[in-house]
Motif scaffolding. Structure first.
Motif, PDB file in Angstrom:
ATOM      1  N   CYS A  34       0.828  -1.215   0.000  1.00 43.72           N
ATOM      2  CA  CYS A  34       0.000   0.000   0.000  1.00 43.72           C
ATOM      3  C   CYS A  34       0.862   1.265   0.000  1.00 43.72           C
ATOM      4  O   CYS A  34       0.803   2.065   0.941  1.00 43.72           O
ATOM      5  N   ARG A  65      -3.633   0.964  -3.894  1.00 46.88           N
ATOM      6  CA  ARG A  65      -4.399   0.199  -2.911  1.00 46.88           C
ATOM      7  C   ARG A  65      -5.200  -0.897  -3.603  1.00 46.88           C
ATOM      8  O   ARG A  65      -5.278  -0.965  -4.817  1.00 46.88           O
ATOM      9  N   GLU A  66      -5.867  -1.713  -2.793  1.00 48.52           N
ATOM     10  CA  GLU A  66      -6.666  -2.821  -3.322  1.00 48.52           C
ATOM     11  C   GLU A  66      -8.000  -2.371  -3.913  1.00 48.52           C
ATOM     12  O   GLU A  66      -8.536  -3.025  -4.787  1.00 48.52           O
ATOM     13  N   THR A  67      -8.549  -1.249  -3.413  1.00 43.74           N
ATOM     14  CA  THR A  67      -9.832  -0.768  -3.916  1.00 43.74           C
ATOM     15  C   THR A  67      -9.757   0.730  -4.229  1.00 43.74           C
ATOM     16  O   THR A  67      -8.870   1.444  -3.727  1.00 43.74           O
ATOM     17  N   ASP A  69     -11.929   2.986  -3.223  1.00 50.51           N
ATOM     18  CA  ASP A  69     -12.225   3.730  -1.996  1.00 50.51           C
ATOM     19  C   ASP A  69     -11.001   3.846  -1.097  1.00 50.51           C
ATOM     20  O   ASP A  69     -10.781   4.884  -0.466  1.00 50.51           O
ATOM     21  N   GLU A  70     -10.194   2.787  -1.042  1.00 47.73           N
ATOM     22  CA  GLU A  70      -8.957   2.849  -0.253  1.00 47.73           C
ATOM     23  C   GLU A  70      -7.983   3.864  -0.842  1.00 47.73           C
ATOM     24  O   GLU A  70      -7.276   4.558  -0.100  1.00 47.73           O
ATOM     25  N   CYS A  71      -7.942   3.956  -2.167  1.00 48.24           N
ATOM     26  CA  CYS A  71      -7.100   4.964  -2.823  1.00 48.24           C
ATOM     27  C   CYS A  71      -7.548   6.373  -2.447  1.00 48.24           C
ATOM     28  O   CYS A  71      -6.726   7.222  -2.094  1.00 48.24           O
ATOM     29  N   SER A  73      -9.225   7.298   0.158  1.00 42.73           N
ATOM     30  CA  SER A  73      -8.923   7.502   1.575  1.00 42.73           C
ATOM     31  C   SER A  73      -7.443   7.810   1.785  1.00 42.73           C
ATOM     32  O   SER A  73      -7.082   8.690   2.574  1.00 42.73           O
ATOM     33  N   ALA A  74      -6.577   7.103   1.057  1.00 44.17           N
ATOM     34  CA  ALA A  74      -5.136   7.334   1.178  1.00 44.17           C
ATOM     35  C   ALA A  74      -4.766   8.742   0.705  1.00 44.17           C
ATOM     36  O   ALA A  74      -3.967   9.432   1.353  1.00 44.17           O
TER      37      ALA A  74
END
Length: 134
Positions: A34, A65-67, A69-71, A73-74
């Motif tokens: 990540c 990231r894996e998703t 939404d995670e991107c 958020s990051a």
């Protein structure tokens, strides 16, 4: 700004200090699943004085990231960390960061070789650089 002065390593170190896994080049998924990658710095000179020059540096911040939404958020975590950081200790006496802002919305990029999502944000940084010999 002198070619040897760059804002990207300063931003990378600020993010690492805030606990964000930041790199200059995207590491393999095995080494860092990540990462946040700070790259493609572009500098535009502004006012030039005898002892310093003002300008803007634009850098790309890429979250992997894996998703999706995670991107997102990051990217939000990066922006928050940069706005909360005390910029003064990171200047090294040569480059002073005056302000930072996100330009536009984060944009999706093609997936990386391991299938992870990638998203990019452009960060505009106003700087003052001490000129050589001063």
């Amino acid at each position: 700004m002198s070619d040897c002065l760059s804002v990207a390593p300063i931003v990378r170190d600020m993010l690492r200090n805030a606990g964000i896994e930041a790199y200059d080049v995207a590491p393999s998924a095995r080494d860092a699943p990540c990462p946040v990658v700070i790259c493609n710095e572009r500098y535009e000179r502004g006012d030039t004085l005898d002892d310093c020059e003002y300008g803007t540096a634009t850098i790309d911040v890429i979250a992997v990231r894996e998703t999706r939404d995670e991107c997102l958020s990051a990217i939000g975590s990066v922006v928050y960390a940069l706005h909360e950081a005390d910029w003064e200790p990171w200047s090294g006496g040569r480059v002073s960061i005056r302000s930072m802002s996100v330009v536009g919305m984060p944009e999706e990029m093609p997936h990386d070789g391991s299938g992870r999502f990638r998203m990019k944000a452009n960060i505009l940084i106003d700087v003052c650089a001490i000129r050589e010999g001063h």
